[in-house]
Scaffold this active site. Structure first.
Site, PDB file in Angstrom:
ATOM      1  N   LYS A  46      33.421  56.817  -0.542  1.00 56.25           N
ATOM      2  CA  LYS A  46      32.640  57.734  -1.373  1.00 56.25           C
ATOM      3  C   LYS A  46      31.462  57.037  -2.061  1.00 56.25           C
ATOM      4  O   LYS A  46      30.380  57.613  -2.184  1.00 56.25           O
ATOM      5  CB  LYS A  46      33.525  58.420  -2.399  1.00 56.25           C
ATOM      6  CG  LYS A  46      34.016  57.522  -3.525  1.00 56.25           C
ATOM      7  CD  LYS A  46      34.792  58.308  -4.559  1.00 56.25           C
ATOM      8  CE  LYS A  46      35.274  57.393  -5.685  1.00 56.25           C
ATOM      9  NZ  LYS A  46      34.177  56.848  -6.491  1.00 56.25           N
ATOM     10  N   THR A  47      31.664  55.797  -2.511  1.00 56.88           N
ATOM     11  CA  THR A  47      30.570  55.082  -3.181  1.00 56.88           C
ATOM     12  C   THR A  47      29.425  54.828  -2.207  1.00 56.88           C
ATOM     13  O   THR A  47      28.245  54.909  -2.573  1.00 56.88           O
ATOM     14  CB  THR A  47      31.076  53.751  -3.767  1.00 56.88           C
ATOM     15  OG1 THR A  47      32.191  53.997  -4.622  1.00 56.88           O
ATOM     16  CG2 THR A  47      29.984  53.054  -4.561  1.00 56.88           C
ATOM     17  N   ASP A  53      29.983  61.333  -9.826  1.00 55.49           N
ATOM     18  CA  ASP A  53      31.103  60.600  -9.228  1.00 55.49           C
ATOM     19  C   ASP A  53      32.407  61.024  -9.915  1.00 55.49           C
ATOM     20  O   ASP A  53      32.412  61.380 -11.096  1.00 55.49           O
ATOM     21  CB  ASP A  53      30.873  59.092  -9.411  1.00 55.49           C
ATOM     22  CG  ASP A  53      31.860  58.254  -8.611  1.00 55.49           C
ATOM     23  OD1 ASP A  53      32.521  58.792  -7.695  1.00 55.49           O
ATOM     24  OD2 ASP A  53      31.968  57.047  -8.901  1.00 55.49           O
ATOM     25  N   GLU A  54      33.518  60.994  -9.170  1.00 53.05           N
ATOM     26  CA  GLU A  54      34.848  61.319  -9.714  1.00 53.05           C
ATOM     27  C   GLU A  54      34.840  62.677 -10.426  1.00 53.05           C
ATOM     28  O   GLU A  54      35.327  62.827 -11.548  1.00 53.05           O
ATOM     29  CB  GLU A  54      35.315  60.219 -10.688  1.00 53.05           C
ATOM     30  CG  GLU A  54      35.336  58.811 -10.112  1.00 53.05           C
ATOM     31  CD  GLU A  54      36.510  58.575  -9.154  1.00 53.05           C
ATOM     32  OE1 GLU A  54      37.196  59.549  -8.785  1.00 53.05           O
ATOM     33  OE2 GLU A  54      36.719  57.413  -8.755  1.00 53.05           O
ATOM     34  N   GLN A  63      43.413  63.304  -6.317  1.00 53.65           N
ATOM     35  CA  GLN A  63      43.517  62.145  -7.201  1.00 53.65           C
ATOM     36  C   GLN A  63      43.188  62.505  -8.652  1.00 53.65           C
ATOM     37  O   GLN A  63      42.802  61.645  -9.438  1.00 53.65           O
ATOM     38  CB  GLN A  63      42.600  61.018  -6.724  1.00 53.65           C
ATOM     39  CG  GLN A  63      43.001  60.429  -5.379  1.00 53.65           C
ATOM     40  CD  GLN A  63      42.213  59.175  -5.036  1.00 53.65           C
ATOM     41  OE1 GLN A  63      42.427  58.097  -5.595  1.00 53.65           O
ATOM     42  NE2 GLN A  63      41.295  59.285  -4.087  1.00 53.65           N
ATOM     43  N   ARG A 115      47.061  53.096  -2.437  1.00 53.27           N
ATOM     44  CA  ARG A 115      46.546  51.776  -2.847  1.00 53.27           C
ATOM     45  C   ARG A 115      46.919  50.716  -1.811  1.00 53.27           C
ATOM     46  O   ARG A 115      46.333  49.635  -1.786  1.00 53.27           O
ATOM     47  CB  ARG A 115      47.147  51.338  -4.189  1.00 53.27           C
ATOM     48  CG  ARG A 115      46.885  52.203  -5.410  1.00 53.27           C
ATOM     49  CD  ARG A 115      45.447  52.580  -5.575  1.00 53.27           C
ATOM     50  NE  ARG A 115      45.172  53.872  -4.978  1.00 53.27           N
ATOM     51  CZ  ARG A 115      43.968  54.332  -4.669  1.00 53.27           C
ATOM     52  NH1 ARG A 115      42.912  53.579  -4.891  1.00 53.27           N
ATOM     53  NH2 ARG A 115      43.800  55.521  -4.135  1.00 53.27           N
TER      54      ARG A 115
END
Length: 744
Positions: free
Chosen positions: A49-50, A240-241, A271, A619
């Site tokens: 995503k970044t 973002d987020e 998330q 993770r």
């Protein structure tokens, strides 16, 4: 010229624009090139995503669609903002295009502070207004509580601060409190206190962090021309987020995007795990409704984890109803199955993980900093810290202190130190006013001076001054009680040094436990869990002297110099991180999913717990261990545990079940959900039992004598499917899966 009238430059293979786009997969490229209108990028864990956000900004600049100052990019942390800015500059520099101009890139608070600094008068502030920190905020609220004659021990400033900040995150000002769903504080005095707090802040020409956004909304509503200025300025908005935005952040974003409507929100509804700090998952779920004609792009190709790990994550999260839907996948073949391990208790759980870590080091040469233990609750770290110290495994607690370094643990240990050794001045000075007893700095200086002059201990000086009548009435009464308390605790320890229950007595009689119970914040709940775990730890030693020696040794352990350490952290703290090997302990009903979350929020709480499990699973890159214990000591009582319902939701074909030593128990495929009788009244939902429900009836009958490794001997009182209700001789009534016990 309107944005939708612009013609993008052709994708020349050698052009800077095509170079930055060439490294993207089809979905990432689509998200980067969809520049006209609202876009929601559903970016699954590990899908880049970044990369999409930074490439999208670089693409806008290289396409000459906007100047840097016309782009607003909002993140949640300063670290994320720095990383994004660095990546954008690097992308442009690699193509010979410097970043010319100021990019509005930063956290919500930094962005809206900048706007507030330009228009303070519109919010009733002066140009030189200050931002107060948390300590100043608490101090100010304490003053207001005192002025309104409220018992601060019952209704404390920390709790009030948390309520006010939550109200501000929800966009609720004092004048809007009527009819709003707000918690009670001091029997209906919340509105008065909130109003007084805001009035005092204006008098001081100050604002707290919640005000930075609240004041900007006030400015935009009261001054449409100021809002229009920023609406025209920001041709492109990137967030973002987005799943972590609260009501106030959401409102401001919608207001700013009204002119150009070129808003791109990147997030993952699966998330969303921060509702406890105001995040609203509804913001991402209703994006299409809020922005008609919005384009939804799903990033599902994962570059982090193996197929079995992704399959486990996808199958688990598919049980949630409140989601937009996506499924992670990877082109990489192979991968080890997810290991699900059953163990007797938390001590065996820690030993098992320690053994796996040592084996990975010895056999495979794995580095410790590639491994992580992710726990649901902070108190779980203690068992691993104790175990790793004994096994000489270097570790670090991320996002928090090591167990024995935590404030509440050090406070209680200080109490014990003084009870054991009355001359321990350092320990006594630490807790003489904890809980607050109205003993000020002048009184403490008076005691110190007397101790020095007479070459005696701090506690002896207190008794000296009491005998001489040197204290004022209120302080005298307080110190007399404290001296008597320590004398009584000291006598108990001298008479029964092996009695470890003295710690619990001190906790209760000192008022320390009640202090944290009265706070009623999420932080205080965590501290109470840690205190319960401290009592558990003490029970493992033959007496208080042995325990205190152990604590001294533990506190003396140095961290590894090369930073090659196992990471221990909560699941909430792990978001955004990745490790080769991840251990997920404590997958038991009531612990994970956490009972408090389900009790307070019902189905939405359960779904957030499941999203938290999804975050934990994703993770892991190569190795994933999920562990649960048959019994766990909680508040000094051994309690039988039921495997988490989340284990039932994992795909059997990608799971390897390992018996960690609890007799004949093994995870059947599949588990079957049943409503289990005999559990606590506040338990909700279904629990797990093996599919062979008649196993208990086949092996046991009412009246049979049985033995359990932790609870000892008992008598079967009832049978229900695979569960036995047993009256243990010492541990009382328990309900256990039949395979956890054997006939006596």
């Amino acid at each position: 010229m309107q944005v939708n009238e612009l013609i993008l430059p052709e994708n020349n293979a050698g052009s800077p624009r095509e170079k930055i786009l060439s490294g993207l997969n089809p979905e990432q490229r689509e998200a980067t090139e969809a520049l006209d209108g609202p876009v929601l990028v559903l970016a699954g864990a590990g899908t880049g995503k970044t990369k999409v956000l930074t490439t999208r900004i670089a693409n806008i600049l290289l396409s000459n669609l906007a100047f840097p100052s016309q782009i607003l990019a909002v993140t949640f942390t300063n670290k994320a903002a720095r990383e994004m800015k660095g990546r954008i500059e690097k992308l442009l520099a690699e193509n010979g295009v410097p970043l010319n101009g100021y990019l509005w890139l930063g956290t919500f608070h930094s962005i809206f502070l900048r706007i507030l600094r330009k228009h303070p008068e519109a919010a009733g502030l002066k140009n030189n207004f200050t931002i107060i920190d948390t300590d100043d905020q608490i101090r100010l609220l304490k003053q207001l509580i005192e002025e309104h004659n409220i018992d601060e021990k019952r209704w404390n400033a920390k709790g009030l601060s948390a309520i006010i900040q939550r109200l501000k995150d929800s966009g609720i000002t004092p004048d809007k409190m009527s009819g709003a769903e707000v918690p009670d504080f001091a029997f209906g005095k919340l509105t008065v206190l909130y109003n007084a707090y805001q009035t005092r802040l204006r008098t001081l020409n100050s604002a707290d962090f919640g005000d930075l956004l609240l004041h900007c909304r006030t400015i935009f509503l009261a001054s449409p021309e100021i809002l229009a200025e920023y609406q025209r300025r920001f041709k492109y908005i990137l967030v973002d987020e987005y799943q972590d935005t609260n009501a106030m952040q959401y409102t401001l974003l919608r207001m700013l995007a009204e002119e150009h409507k070129n808003i791109c929100c990147v997030g993952d509804d699966d998330q969303s795990i921060y509702s406890w700090r105001g995040a609203e998952i509804a913001n991402i779920l209703k994006f299409e409704h809020d922005f008609p004609g919005a384009k939804i792009i799903r990033l599902q190709r994962n570059y982090r984890s193996t197929k079995p790990i992704l399959a486990a994550a996808s199958r688990l999260i598919s049980n949630n109803k409140s989601r937009l839907g996506k499924e992670l996948w990877t082109e990489a073949d192979g991968g080890k199955k997810v290991k699900v391990i059953s163990l007797w208790d938390d001590k065996k759980e820690a030993e098992y993980i320690g053994g796996e870590i040592e084996a990975a080091q010895r056999i495979h040469g794995a580095r410790l900093n590639e491994m992580a233990i992710l726990v649901r609750a902070g108190f779980q770290t203690r068992a691993f810290e104790e175990c790793f110290i004994n096994m000489a495994i270097p570790y670090q607690v991320i996002g928090g202190l090591r167990f024995y370094e935590r404030q509440e643990i050090r406070d209680v240990i200080a109490y014990i130190r003084v009870a054991m050794q009355p001359d321990d001045d350092l320990a006594l000075e630490r807790i003489i006013n904890v809980p607050r007893r109205g003993i000020g700095a002048a009184t403490i200086d008076q005691i110190r001076k007397n101790a020095r002059e007479n070459n005696i201990s701090f506690l002896a000086a207190i008794r000296n001054l009491l005998a001489a009548g040197e204290f004022k009435s209120r302080v005298k009464t307080t110190l007399e009680k404290l001296a008597v308390d320590f004398a009584r605790w000291q006598k108990k320890l001298e008479e029964s040094p092996q009695d470890t229950k003295i710690a619990e007595i001190i906790l209760n009689e000192s008022g320390y436990l009640q202090m944290w119970k009265a706070e009623k914040t999420l932080e205080s709940q965590g501290r109470l869990e840690n205190l319960a775990e401290l009592l558990n730890a003490i029970q493992e030693f033959s007496g208080m002297p042995e325990f205190m020696e152990h604590v001294s040794l533990v506190m003396d352990i140095d961290k590894a110099a090369d930073n090659n350490m196992v990471s221990i952290m909560t699941l909430h703290a792990a978001k955004g991180l990745e490790f080769e090997t991840v251990f997920l302990p404590g997958w038991e009903e009531g612990l994970f999913p956490h009972q408090r979350s389900m009790d307070e929020k019902g189905l939405s709480g359960l779904e957030e717990e499941r999203r938290l499990a999804y975050v934990g699973i994703t993770r892991a890159k190569s190795n994933l261990y999920i562990l649960f214990a048959a019994s766990r000591r909680i508040y000094n009582q051994w309690q039988s545990s039921i495997p988490s319902r989340f284990i039932d939701e994992l795909p059997g074909e990608h799971i390897e079940v390992i018996n960690g030593g609890i007799g004949s128990y093994s995870q059947p495929k599949p588990f079957t959900h049943v409503n289990t009788p005999g559990f606590s009244a506040n338990s909700k939902g279904n629990y797990l039992q093996p599919a062979t429900a008649s196993a208990a009836e086949a092996k046991f009958k009412s009246g049979d004598r049985v033995f359990h490794e932790k609870f000892g001997y008992g008598t079967v009182g009832g049978l229900s499917g695979a569960h036995l209700t047993i009256s243990f001789d010492k541990a009382g009534m328990k309900t256990l899966i039949e395979s956890f016990v054997k006939k006596a």
